[in-house]
Scaffold this motif. Structure first.
Motif, mmCIF file in Angstrom:
data_model
loop_
_atom_site.group_PDB
_atom_site.id
_atom_site.type_symbol
_atom_site.label_atom_id
_atom_site.label_comp_id
_atom_site.label_asym_id
_atom_site.label_seq_id
_atom_site.Cartn_x
_atom_site.Cartn_y
_atom_site.Cartn_z
ATOM 1 N N ALA A 1 5.652 56.252 27.929
ATOM 2 C CA ALA A 1 5.873 57.630 27.490
ATOM 3 C C ALA A 1 4.524 58.319 27.353
ATOM 4 O O ALA A 1 3.622 57.790 26.700
ATOM 5 N N VAL A 2 4.397 59.481 27.952
ATOM 6 C CA VAL A 2 3.195 60.303 27.825
ATOM 7 C C VAL A 2 3.625 61.543 27.055
ATOM 8 O O VAL A 2 4.405 62.352 27.552
ATOM 9 N N THR A 3 3.122 61.667 25.817
ATOM 10 C CA THR A 3 3.605 62.693 24.908
ATOM 11 C C THR A 3 2.564 62.994 23.831
ATOM 12 O O THR A 3 1.635 62.212 23.645
ATOM 13 N N THR A 4 2.763 64.087 23.130
ATOM 14 C CA THR A 4 1.920 64.372 21.969
ATOM 15 C C THR A 4 2.447 63.682 20.727
ATOM 16 O O THR A 4 1.729 63.520 19.754
ATOM 17 N N ASN A 5 3.721 63.309 20.768
ATOM 18 C CA ASN A 5 4.421 62.871 19.560
ATOM 19 C C ASN A 5 4.843 61.402 19.625
ATOM 20 O O ASN A 5 5.888 61.077 20.207
ATOM 21 N N PRO A 6 4.084 60.519 19.006
ATOM 22 C CA PRO A 6 4.426 59.091 19.049
ATOM 23 C C PRO A 6 5.667 58.736 18.226
ATOM 24 O O PRO A 6 6.148 57.612 18.307
ATOM 25 N N ASP A 7 6.194 59.689 17.461
ATOM 26 C CA ASP A 7 7.415 59.464 16.684
ATOM 27 C C ASP A 7 8.628 60.135 17.315
ATOM 28 O O ASP A 7 9.665 60.279 16.669
ATOM 29 N N SER A 8 8.528 60.541 18.558
ATOM 30 C CA SER A 8 9.584 61.296 19.235
ATOM 31 C C SER A 8 10.702 60.391 19.747
ATOM 32 O O SER A 8 10.563 59.166 19.800
ATOM 33 N N ASP A 9 11.785 61.041 20.181
ATOM 34 C CA ASP A 9 12.887 60.308 20.820
ATOM 35 C C ASP A 9 12.386 59.582 22.064
ATOM 36 O O ASP A 9 12.755 58.431 22.301
ATOM 37 N N LEU A 10 11.558 60.251 22.850
ATOM 38 C CA LEU A 10 11.025 59.614 24.050
ATOM 39 C C LEU A 10 10.247 58.352 23.690
ATOM 40 O O LEU A 10 10.454 57.291 24.276
ATOM 41 N N ALA A 11 9.371 58.458 22.718
ATOM 42 C CA ALA A 11 8.559 57.302 22.312
ATOM 43 C C ALA A 11 9.422 56.140 21.835
ATOM 44 O O ALA A 11 9.065 54.979 22.048
ATOM 45 N N SER A 12 10.561 56.445 21.233
ATOM 46 C CA SER A 12 11.427 55.376 20.717
ATOM 47 C C SER A 12 12.018 54.513 21.827
ATOM 48 O O SER A 12 12.458 53.400 21.577
ATOM 49 N N HIS A 13 12.025 55.015 23.053
ATOM 50 C CA HIS A 13 12.556 54.255 24.191
ATOM 51 C C HIS A 13 11.457 53.645 25.053
ATOM 52 O O HIS A 13 11.731 53.059 26.096
ATOM 53 N N ALA A 14 10.217 53.774 24.618
ATOM 54 C CA ALA A 14 9.083 53.355 25.442
ATOM 55 C C ALA A 14 8.587 51.964 25.094
ATOM 56 O O ALA A 14 8.641 51.533 23.943
ATOM 57 N N SER A 15 8.086 51.271 26.111
ATOM 58 C CA SER A 15 7.385 50.003 25.924
ATOM 59 C C SER A 15 5.966 50.288 25.463
ATOM 60 O O SER A 15 5.355 49.498 24.765
ATOM 61 N N LYS A 16 5.434 51.424 25.922
ATOM 62 C CA LYS A 16 4.072 51.821 25.601
ATOM 63 C C LYS A 16 4.060 53.348 25.478
ATOM 64 O O LYS A 16 4.678 54.039 26.288
ATOM 65 N N VAL A 17 3.358 53.845 24.468
ATOM 66 C CA VAL A 17 3.233 55.288 24.273
ATOM 67 C C VAL A 17 1.774 55.675 24.476
ATOM 68 O O VAL A 17 0.887 55.125 23.826
ATOM 69 N N LEU A 18 1.546 56.603 25.378
ATOM 70 C CA LEU A 18 0.223 57.178 25.580
ATOM 71 C C LEU A 18 0.236 58.555 24.920
ATOM 72 O O LEU A 18 0.873 59.476 25.420
ATOM 73 N N ARG A 19 -0.454 58.650 23.802
ATOM 74 C CA ARG A 19 -0.483 59.922 23.071
ATOM 75 C C ARG A 19 -1.607 60.796 23.616
ATOM 76 O O ARG A 19 -2.761 60.387 23.655
ATOM 77 N N VAL A 20 -1.223 61.988 24.026
ATOM 78 C CA VAL A 20 -2.171 63.015 24.452
ATOM 79 C C VAL A 20 -2.121 64.080 23.352
ATOM 80 O O VAL A 20 -1.189 64.872 23.301
ATOM 81 N N PRO A 21 -3.092 64.078 22.440
ATOM 82 C CA PRO A 21 -2.999 64.909 21.225
ATOM 83 C C PRO A 21 -3.341 66.383 21.462
ATOM 84 O O PRO A 21 -4.306 66.911 20.919
#
Length: 182
Positions: A107-127
């Motif tokens: 998941a590439v997102t600003t929000n590591p607590d998002s719905d998308l992040a909850s389904h990810a093996s790895k979260v890449l936070r772009v702040p």
């Protein structure tokens, strides 16, 4: 400071917070996987397509979710899902489905607590800032999610550079994969 300098400064302020070692690790993950799928909507979707194009130039078997020639996703494939907010319905649904099928999801997102992040093996936070302008987001002079999309593009190009190094692919090899019917 002019507008262009301000935009570049904003991008620098975001990218300076991203650990390049994490991007190299993602490149290694992509190199080890068989097929790569990407998804995003709007301008983030264009960043995903740009990423897929460059990976193709570097020899990856890569597909864009939603295109007419995209095959079914299967176990052991990898999905890179991009959504600034992490709440874009089609992106979240695709990540959820891919996870259930046994795929790795980045998941590439600003929000590591998002719905998308909850389904990810790895979260890449772009702040960076998104169109929602949440309290914890960066300030920007730019409209909507421009800062996120610009930073995502640079992040993806950095991942591609590491990917090319890992596969020992140079400019000449990549150029052979570039379209020759334009």
């Amino acid at each position: 400071m002019g507008k262009m300098e301000t935009i570049l400064s904003e991008i620098q302020s975001v990218t300076s917070l991203i650990d390049e070692a994490e991007l190299t690790e993602i490149a290694a993950d992509l190199q080890r996987t068989g097929r790569i799928f990407v998804i995003g909507e709007g301008r983030s979707g264009l960043m995903a397509k740009s990423f897929a194009m460059r990976l193709m130039h570097l020899g990856a078997e890569v597909y864009v979710i939603g295109e007419t020639i995209t095959p079914s996703i299967k176990e052991d494939d990898m999905l890179v899902a991009i959504s600034g907010s992490g709440s874009t319905k089609s992106v979240v649904w695709t990540a959820e489905k891919a996870k259930k099928l046994g795929c790795q999801v980045i998941a590439v997102t600003t929000n590591p607590d998002s719905d998308l992040a909850s389904h990810a093996s790895k979260v890449l936070r772009v702040p960076a800032a998104t169109k929602y302008r949440r309290e914890d987001e960066r300030q920007t002079i730019q409209p909507l999610g421009s800062l996120f999309d610009q930073c995502a593009h640079i992040v993806f190009d950095t991942i591609c550079l590491s990917y090319a190094e890992l596969k020992d692919i140079g400019h000449d090899q990549a150029f052979k994969q570039h379209s020759n019917v334009e």
